[in-house]
Design a protein around this motif. Structure first.
Motif, PDB file in Angstrom:
ATOM      1  N   GLU A 262     -18.983  36.847 -46.792  1.00 53.05           N
ATOM      2  CA  GLU A 262     -19.838  36.027 -46.682  1.00 53.05           C
ATOM      3  C   GLU A 262     -19.169  34.541 -46.023  1.00 53.05           C
ATOM      4  OE1 GLU A 262     -22.918  34.701 -49.216  1.00 53.05           O
ATOM      5  OE2 GLU A 262     -22.818  36.368 -50.588  1.00 53.05           O
ATOM      6  N   PHE A 288     -15.859  30.756 -53.498  1.00 57.68           N
ATOM      7  CA  PHE A 288     -15.728  30.567 -51.769  1.00 57.68           C
ATOM      8  C   PHE A 288     -14.410  29.749 -51.509  1.00 57.68           C
ATOM      9  CE2 PHE A 288     -20.214  31.420 -51.982  1.00 57.68           C
ATOM     10  CZ  PHE A 288     -20.310  32.175 -50.967  1.00 57.68           C
ATOM     11  N   SER A 315     -22.236  29.529 -50.133  1.00 54.92           N
ATOM     12  CA  SER A 315     -21.930  30.341 -48.611  1.00 54.92           C
ATOM     13  C   SER A 315     -22.081  29.110 -47.653  1.00 54.92           C
ATOM     14  CB  SER A 315     -22.684  31.462 -48.550  1.00 54.92           C
ATOM     15  OG  SER A 315     -22.171  32.019 -47.320  1.00 54.92           O
TER      16      SER A 315
END
Length: 452
Positions: A262, A288, A315
């Motif tokens: 991602e 992330f 993301s």
């Protein structure tokens, strides 16, 4: 006065083609001035007039002439889910491939979707989701849809990537809509050089590794880099590869320093670097990373910069875009809605990439008030070959309800699409609402733009 190089190329191409005048009774120079002003949506019909026009309008220099004369058009290309079969569309649209497409309506006859019997509707409900390539012509305010290759389905979550210099559009990777497995597929739509009257798809060489939710970017006139994503076991990938569209060949690159699922790919016209923003590893799914990596094609190495992406639960995919400010300065912006936008103040950070290249990161640009989702889809409409901030921004979000009172037209379904329209006195972006027909209101999973 020396003639522009593009004009010389066109003249040579026409001299090689032994034919009569482009438009009988007019000098070719004046005829050319007329032809380059015809809107792009009619070019497929123009190619049917005669062989000379077909060869002329399929020549890349013809579109360079449109750019130089100020008649080029800005297209935003979006991968969207097709609307339900029982939706009717009564808006200004056209279809490049088939006037009888029941999902699309035309301004000339306002086709309405015919009633389906209950059995057919039930079959559609239980069929795999279908996706299509939608195009918004920002110059003439026209929505269009292009059919996928015959016998093929556009993959879910595939990456939509434009090659501005050649007028090509690529769809890469994603999930098979039936098996939900990553695929290595590559589809190419050539918007300029066609042999028939209309633009047609073709299959490109497949990626070496099936992947989805990966980073990709254009580095050079006909070169595409991809990196990261995940495989069929949902394992995050470090692998990267490069594709030459002209030779239709893939080549593996060195692995990235980190696994990145991602992640978001960024690149700039005229720069040799391919950037991969954030992403997460197999063991830290959904968390992330704050760093980015970039691959320099000149050195053949990956480098990492820490502390760039500040949102550990969000993301960077589709919410980021890039513009070329000048020959040595590039800009990366992100667009977030909801609580994240209110929590993050707009800031600018300059990252020194090399002795002569600077990357300016502009965070948290305010969105139109009616966009409440945290991750709208955004892309920049650059004026190819020009500098000095000549660009506009396209933002679109799905969901919401039809007829929202916050939308200017009060008729669109979803949260709407917008184009930046200059800046207000306090320096914030002014947004202009784009009327979005019902059939084009689905959330775009990937977007790109080019000038034709």
């Amino acid at each position: 006065m020396e003639e522009p190089k593009t004009s010389v190329k066109l003249k040579k191409a026409l001299q090689d083609d032994q034919r009569q005048q482009l438009i009988p009774g007019l000098p070719d120079e004046i005829a050319m001035e007329c032809l380059v002003r015809v809107p792009y949506q009619f070019h497929s019909n123009m190619k049917s007039v005669c062989h000379t026009w077909q060869r002329l309008i399929s020549h890349p220099s013809f579109y360079q002439q449109r750019l130089q004369s100020g008649t080029a058009e800005h297209l935003v290309c979006l991968v969207q889910p097709l609307p339900p079969r029982n939706h009717s569309t009564t808006s200004t649209t056209t279809d490049d491939d088939d006037d009888d497409d029941p999902l699309i309506s035309s301004s000339s006859n306002n086709k309405i979707l015919k009633n389906e019997d209950k059995q057919e509707e039930q079959e559609h409900i239980h069929s795999p989701p279908q996706y299509a390539l939608s195009t918004y012509n920002a110059t003439h305010n026209i929505w269009q849809r292009t059919r996928p290759p015959e016998g093929s389905r556009i993959p879910m979550f595939c990456q939509c990537l434009a090659l501005p210099s050649s007028g090509k559009l690529l769809l890469l990777g994603g999930w098979d809509p039936i098996t939900l497995e990553p695929v290595p597929h590559v589809y190419i739509l050539d918007l300029i050089e066609t042999t028939g009257a209309a633009c047609k798809w073709r299959r490109g060489a497949s990626m070496s590794v099936p992947r989805s939710f990966f980073a990709c970017g254009v580095v050079g006139p006909s070169t595409v880099c991809v990196a990261g994503g995940h495989d069929s076991q949902k394992n995050a990938l470090r692998s990267a590869e490069v594709y030459d569209v002209e030779t239709d060949q893939w080549e593996m690159l060195p692995d990235m320093i980190e696994e990145r699922d991602e992640c978001q790919g960024l690149s700039w016209e005229g720069d040799s670097k391919f950037w991969v923003v954030s992403g997460y590893g197999t063991e830290s799914q959904g968390q992330f990373r704050s760093d980015v990596e970039f691959y320099d094609r000149h050195t053949g190495c990956w480098s990492k910069i820490d502390g760039v992406w500040p949102f550990s639960t969000t993301s960077p995919r589709v919410v980021t875009t890039t513009v070329c400010v000048s020959r040595d300065k590039y800009q990366w912006s992100w667009f977030l809605g909801g609580e994240q936008q209110s929590q993050q103040q707009q800031s600018r950070e300059v990252v020194k990439v090399s002795d002569n290249i600077r990357l300016e990161i502009v965070s948290s640009i305010p969105l139109p008030n009616c966009i409440t989702g945290t991750t709208p889809c955004v892309t920049a409409l650059d004026y190819v070959g020009q500098e000095g901030g000549n660009h506009r921004l396209f933002v679109m979000s799905g969901g919401g309800g039809r007829g929202s009172s916050t939308l200017a037209c009060g008729e669109c379904e979803g949260e709407g699409a917008f184009l930046s329209d200059g800046y207000s006195n306090n320096g914030t972006i002014k947004w202009r609402h784009i009327h979005t027909p019902v059939g084009f209101s689905g959330f775009p999973y990937s977007a790109s733009s080019l000038v034709i």
